[in-house]
Design a protein around this motif. Structure first.
Motif, PDB file in Angstrom:
ATOM      1  N   ARG A  69      71.234  11.172  58.828  1.00  0.00           N
ATOM      2  CA  ARG A  69      71.442  11.592  60.221  1.00  0.00           C
ATOM      3  C   ARG A  69      71.663  13.092  60.358  1.00  0.00           C
ATOM      4  NH1 ARG A  69      72.190   7.550  63.991  1.00  0.00           N
ATOM      5  NH2 ARG A  69      72.871   9.210  65.390  1.00  0.00           N
ATOM      6  N   ILE A  85      77.867  22.385  64.024  1.00  0.00           N
ATOM      7  CA  ILE A  85      79.084  22.517  64.832  1.00  0.00           C
ATOM      8  C   ILE A  85      80.317  22.269  63.965  1.00  0.00           C
ATOM      9  CG2 ILE A  85      80.328  21.711  66.870  1.00  0.00           C
ATOM     10  CD1 ILE A  85      77.668  21.084  68.167  1.00  0.00           C
ATOM     11  N   ARG A 124      83.385  12.084  76.975  1.00  0.00           N
ATOM     12  CA  ARG A 124      84.378  12.907  76.270  1.00  0.00           C
ATOM     13  C   ARG A 124      85.643  13.092  77.112  1.00  0.00           C
ATOM     14  NH1 ARG A 124      82.697  15.347  71.451  1.00  0.00           N
ATOM     15  NH2 ARG A 124      81.058  14.007  70.682  1.00  0.00           N
ATOM     16  N   ARG A 162      93.434  10.441  74.211  1.00  0.00           N
ATOM     17  CA  ARG A 162      94.054  11.177  73.100  1.00  0.00           C
ATOM     18  C   ARG A 162      95.230  12.011  73.589  1.00  0.00           C
ATOM     19  NH1 ARG A 162      89.114  12.262  71.318  1.00  0.00           N
ATOM     20  NH2 ARG A 162      89.148  14.390  72.107  1.00  0.00           N
ATOM     21  N   ASP A 173      70.011   6.534  70.935  1.00  0.00           N
ATOM     22  CA  ASP A 173      71.304   6.710  70.276  1.00  0.00           C
ATOM     23  C   ASP A 173      72.416   6.563  71.303  1.00  0.00           C
ATOM     24  OD1 ASP A 173      71.359   7.159  67.518  1.00  0.00           O
ATOM     25  OD2 ASP A 173      70.414   9.121  67.771  1.00  0.00           O
ATOM     26  N   TRP A 185      74.386  20.543  75.046  1.00  0.00           N
ATOM     27  CA  TRP A 185      75.161  19.446  74.456  1.00  0.00           C
ATOM     28  C   TRP A 185      76.578  19.873  74.112  1.00  0.00           C
ATOM     29  CZ3 TRP A 185      78.075  17.657  70.550  1.00  0.00           C
ATOM     30  CH2 TRP A 185      78.114  16.284  70.312  1.00  0.00           C
ATOM     31  N   THR A 186      76.664  21.018  73.403  1.00  0.00           N
ATOM     32  CA  THR A 186      77.950  21.475  72.883  1.00  0.00           C
ATOM     33  C   THR A 186      78.941  21.686  74.016  1.00  0.00           C
ATOM     34  OG1 THR A 186      76.567  22.690  71.325  1.00  0.00           O
ATOM     35  CG2 THR A 186      78.932  23.085  71.233  1.00  0.00           C
ATOM     36  N   TYR A 196      76.665  27.395  72.461  1.00  0.00           N
ATOM     37  CA  TYR A 196      75.779  27.151  71.315  1.00  0.00           C
ATOM     38  C   TYR A 196      74.746  26.109  71.694  1.00  0.00           C
ATOM     39  CZ  TYR A 196      74.100  25.035  66.960  1.00  0.00           C
ATOM     40  OH  TYR A 196      73.296  24.520  65.978  1.00  0.00           O
TER      41      TYR A 196
END
Lengths: 65, 424
Positions: free
Chosen positions: A9, A15, B28, B35, B70, B306-307, B335
């Motif tokens: 993967r 990162i 997230r 968390r 995914d 994405w980041t 990034y």
């Protein structure tokens, strides 16, 4: 605890390296290099962050028996 | 609940968190709220029918012959986090006075809200509604394109940004004919600036894909309701069985009209502060939809990568549930990465720099490193096929390093000679 890299993967997006540069480094060929795959309780937080940060879901943690 | 026990009880245990948008940023936000110790109810609303899935592969490997989607999490994962997941549920309006989101005709009450509704593809002006003209944003879009890709067809991709270029690369990789059109004289200028944009554009030609820059479509041809090709202002006719329009995306905030939440006058994105809170108390933004002041560059920006979606989602989710004093400002060194024709393109930092210089390699090489500088400060780095180098500069930019520091680091990273590597 131990870090498992799923080489199928991982594509070397890197990162994890920017989160924990002392442990993770992407090599020139794009493969991931770990200085150590085992870590202690004091490193748990940063390692967990690096694992969560992986866009390829290529990092997993498992207990060392 | 998992992850919550070890942390200080900073959340208000009875408060209700609602997250609108069940992609990466929204997911997230939910995970980070737990968390951070949030024990109250969490509702995650997504307009698509799918569990949260990863978007970057949709224009890359997923368009290949054997891609599989995914998914980030399973229903069981979300159940374990005690998240009330509502898929296929589109948010329609927000009433901050009553602290209610209306979705699929139902009132959903919140104490704190995270808006992570992302962006929707822009349409290109003058493109009619014909079968075979598509955009790519969602898994359903990608499945539709996959169904249409077959040997012998001709594909035109309108827009040579990162998504359009990845699509062209994936289509060419399947041996299907593809032509890229871009209206600008140089593509990717907003993302990486003109110097590197021009260098990356050459990758298409080097890999046998024609890129027409400065292309103006004057007519889209159709027959029997199906697209047949496009006519350019130059008089050239380009046949096409499939036209993929990738001309950018705009923040998906139409549902917030009239809510009082401050929106950007140009693109309708959310205007947030450094804690990612909107102009309305207890309403936060995360991901592609969000403008916020990024202290790393002292610039207000909106990022579509994405980041940022992952990190900003996490920060917004935590800030939404902790006490106001316990919130943390969000700053980042942006990034993103992109894969074309087996080459890895990576960028860290901020492209609107005073100067851009190739410091290793150049526009015709298979590897390069380009520095973006403003005054003495290094503000960005672009690389082609240099995955070992890029992340080290991300840290340097965060630490406000000078270009002198950056050049010293680059020299220290000089790769061993090829002979040594071969012997190793």
């Amino acid at each position: 605890m131990r870090i498992i890299v799923d080489r199928g993967r991982c594509t070397g997006i890197g990162i994890c390296e920017s989160v924990d540069p002392d442990r993770f480094e992407v090599a020139a060929d794009g493969s991931l290099v770990l200085t150590s795959d085992e870590y202690g309780e004091d490193e748990r937080e940063i390692v967990e962050e690096a694992v969560r940060s992986c866009p390829a879901a290529a990092l997993k943690l498992e207990s060392v028996s | 609940m998992p992850g919550g026990r070890a942390q200080a009880r900073v959340g208000v245990v009875t408060s209700r968190l609602v997250v609108v948008g069940a992609s990466l940023a929204g997911l997230r936000a939910v995970q980070a709220a737990r968390r951070a110790g949030h024990e109250g109810p969490i509702t995650l609303i997504g307009s698509e029918e799918h569990l949260p899935y990863d978007r970057p592969p949709l224009s890359k490997a997923y368009l290949g012959a054997t891609g599989t989607p995914d998914h980030f999490v399973t229903e069981q994962d979300l159940a374990a986090l005690e998240v009330d997941l509502r898929l296929g549920c589109t948010a329609e309006s927000l009433d901050p006075g009553r602290k209610v989101v209306v979705a699929a005709g139902v009132d959903i009450a919140y104490d704190s809200l995270v808006v992570a509704t992302g962006a929707s593809p822009r349409s290109a002006p003058g493109i009619p509604d014909l079968d075979g003209i598509v955009t790519l944003r969602t898994l359903d879009d990608a499945n539709d394109i996959r169904r249409r890709l077959r040997a012998g067809i001709e594909v035109v991709v309108v827009g040579a940004g990162f998504i359009g270029s990845e699509i062209a690369s994936s289509v060419a990789g399947r041996g299907i004919g593809v032509t890229l059109l871009d209206a600008a004289p140089v593509p990717l200028v907003r993302a990486v600036g003109e110097t590197v944009g021009a260098a990356l554009a050459r990758l298409h030609e080097r890999n046998g894909v024609r890129l027409i820059q400065g292309a103006r479509i004057v007519e889209v041809g159709g027959g029997g309701g199906q697209v047949t090709g496009v006519m350019l202002a130059t008089g050239e006719w380009i046949p096409a069985d499939l036209v993929v329009v990738g001309v950018g995306a705009a923040p998906a905030t139409a549902w917030l009209g009239g809510s009082g939440v401050g929106l950007h006058p140009a693109d309708g994105g959310l205007l947030c502060d450094e804690y990612l809170e909107t102009s309305v108390a207890d309403v936060y933004g995360a991901g592609d939809v969000t403008h916020w002041p990024n202290a790393t560059f002292d610039v207000t920006m909106r990022l579509e990568n994405w980041t940022n979606a992952a990190d900003q989602g996490g920060r917004a989710g935590a800030n939404a549930v902790v006490s106001r004093q316990a919130r943390t400002a969000y700053s980042t060194v942006p990034y993103f990465w992109s894969d074309w024709y087996g080459s890895r393109i990576q960028f860290v930092g901020y492209a609107a720099a005073d100067d851009v210089d190739f410091v290793e390699g150049g526009p015709d090489d298979s590897r390069f490193v380009a520095f973006y500088t403003s005054g003495e400060r290094l503000v960005g780095v672009a690389t082609l096929n240099e995955p070992r180098k890029i992340m080290k500069f991300r840290r340097l930019i965060r630490d406000r390093a000078t270009v002198t520091d950056a050049k010293a680091l680059l020299a220290s990273l000089a790769r061993p000679a090829a002979g040594l590597r071969a012997g190793a």
